[in-house]
Design a protein around this motif. Sequence first.
Motif, PDB file in Angstrom:
ATOM      1  N   GLU A  40      44.774  51.116  53.938  1.00  0.00           N
ATOM      2  CA  GLU A  40      44.132  50.201  53.176  1.00  0.00           C
ATOM      3  C   GLU A  40      43.239  49.263  53.915  1.00  0.00           C
ATOM      4  O   GLU A  40      43.458  49.403  55.283  1.00  0.00           O
ATOM      5  CB  GLU A  40      45.057  49.421  52.243  1.00  0.00           C
ATOM      6  CG  GLU A  40      45.990  49.904  51.497  1.00  0.00           C
ATOM      7  CD  GLU A  40      46.762  49.026  50.640  1.00  0.00           C
ATOM      8  OE1 GLU A  40      47.507  49.320  49.662  1.00  0.00           O
ATOM      9  OE2 GLU A  40      46.861  47.729  51.316  1.00  0.00           O
TER      10      GLU A  40
ATOM     11  N   SER B 201      41.304  45.795  54.175  1.00  0.00           N
ATOM     12  CA  SER B 201      41.247  44.484  53.564  1.00  0.00           C
ATOM     13  C   SER B 201      39.826  43.703  54.102  1.00  0.00           C
ATOM     14  O   SER B 201      39.595  43.708  55.258  1.00  0.00           O
ATOM     15  CB  SER B 201      42.341  43.694  53.727  1.00  0.00           C
ATOM     16  OG  SER B 201      42.313  42.295  53.056  1.00  0.00           O
TER      17      SER B 201
ATOM     18  N   ILE C 236      46.413  45.381  52.896  1.00  0.00           N
ATOM     19  CA  ILE C 236      46.028  44.264  51.849  1.00  0.00           C
ATOM     20  C   ILE C 236      47.200  43.188  51.801  1.00  0.00           C
ATOM     21  O   ILE C 236      47.165  41.824  51.666  1.00  0.00           O
ATOM     22  CB  ILE C 236      45.561  44.746  50.390  1.00  0.00           C
ATOM     23  CG1 ILE C 236      44.305  45.689  50.659  1.00  0.00           C
ATOM     24  CG2 ILE C 236      45.371  43.689  49.356  1.00  0.00           C
ATOM     25  CD1 ILE C 236      43.896  46.547  49.604  1.00  0.00           C
TER      26      ILE C 236
ATOM     27  N   ARG D 197      47.714  39.522  53.209  1.00  0.00           N
ATOM     28  CA  ARG D 197      47.786  38.226  52.286  1.00  0.00           C
ATOM     29  C   ARG D 197      49.144  37.300  52.959  1.00  0.00           C
ATOM     30  O   ARG D 197      49.082  36.241  52.926  1.00  0.00           O
ATOM     31  CB  ARG D 197      48.053  38.431  51.017  1.00  0.00           C
ATOM     32  CG  ARG D 197      46.443  38.829  50.480  1.00  0.00           C
ATOM     33  CD  ARG D 197      46.474  38.973  48.844  1.00  0.00           C
ATOM     34  NE  ARG D 197      46.574  37.772  48.257  1.00  0.00           N
ATOM     35  CZ  ARG D 197      45.976  37.013  47.985  1.00  0.00           C
ATOM     36  NH1 ARG D 197      44.532  37.194  48.569  1.00  0.00           N
ATOM     37  NH2 ARG D 197      45.840  35.884  47.198  1.00  0.00           N
TER      38      ARG D 197
ATOM     39  N   SER E 230      41.457  39.623  50.732  1.00  0.00           N
ATOM     40  CA  SER E 230      41.264  40.501  49.480  1.00  0.00           C
ATOM     41  C   SER E 230      42.697  40.304  48.792  1.00  0.00           C
ATOM     42  O   SER E 230      43.445  40.381  49.615  1.00  0.00           O
ATOM     43  CB  SER E 230      40.907  41.972  49.594  1.00  0.00           C
ATOM     44  OG  SER E 230      39.695  41.980  50.306  1.00  0.00           O
TER      45      SER E 230
ATOM     46  N   ALA F 229      39.674  44.570  47.051  1.00  0.00           N
ATOM     47  CA  ALA F 229      39.186  45.037  48.279  1.00  0.00           C
ATOM     48  C   ALA F 229      38.083  45.945  48.515  1.00  0.00           C
ATOM     49  O   ALA F 229      37.293  45.740  49.089  1.00  0.00           O
ATOM     50  CB  ALA F 229      40.715  45.676  49.093  1.00  0.00           C
TER      51      ALA F 229
END
Length: 151
Positions: free
Chosen positions: A2, A4, A81, A85, A117, A123
């Motif tokens: 992923e 972000s 992601i 966070r 994101s 994202a």
Amino acid sequence: METSLVLVKPDGVQRGRIGTILSRFEAKGLQVVGLKLMKPSRDLLEKHYAVHKERPFFESLLKFMSSGPVVAMAVRGEGAIGVVRNLVGATNGAEAAPGTIRGDFGMSKSFNLVHASDGADTAAFEMGLWFGDDTIDYDLDGLGWVNDPEA
Ligand code: CMP
């Protein structure tokens, strides 16, 4: 994998925290695949924060985000992601857990140093907005020691 979008907001830049914030992501084992210092246009910020358009703080948020340069980063990794966070912490710095970026450096809900994101769709949207194709794929040797291929 992923990717972000992370922004170091004007308060983070003005408080000299660009390096500290970037180093949290590097130290965790995430890969920086895009990085730029920029003064975002109102148009870009309106698109980025479109979901908050009806909120009472929308105008002050745009004013704050336009008040100085920001650093945009594209941060990649497995589950990046959610990992990002968790590193960033809760919106309000006064309530964010110690050890998180906001928990360690912030006291405010609006001046909260970073944006990250909040999901896969966001994202993808935010990465398109801030970076387009302007990221770089490269091998980072140390990553071989971050994720266990057998696990
Ligand atoms: P961010 O992660 O960039 O996403 C939306 C932003 O709005 C948030 O961080 C805060 O900076 C800001 N924000 C959220 N809630 C409030 C609030 N109640 N008052 C002012 N700003 C807020």
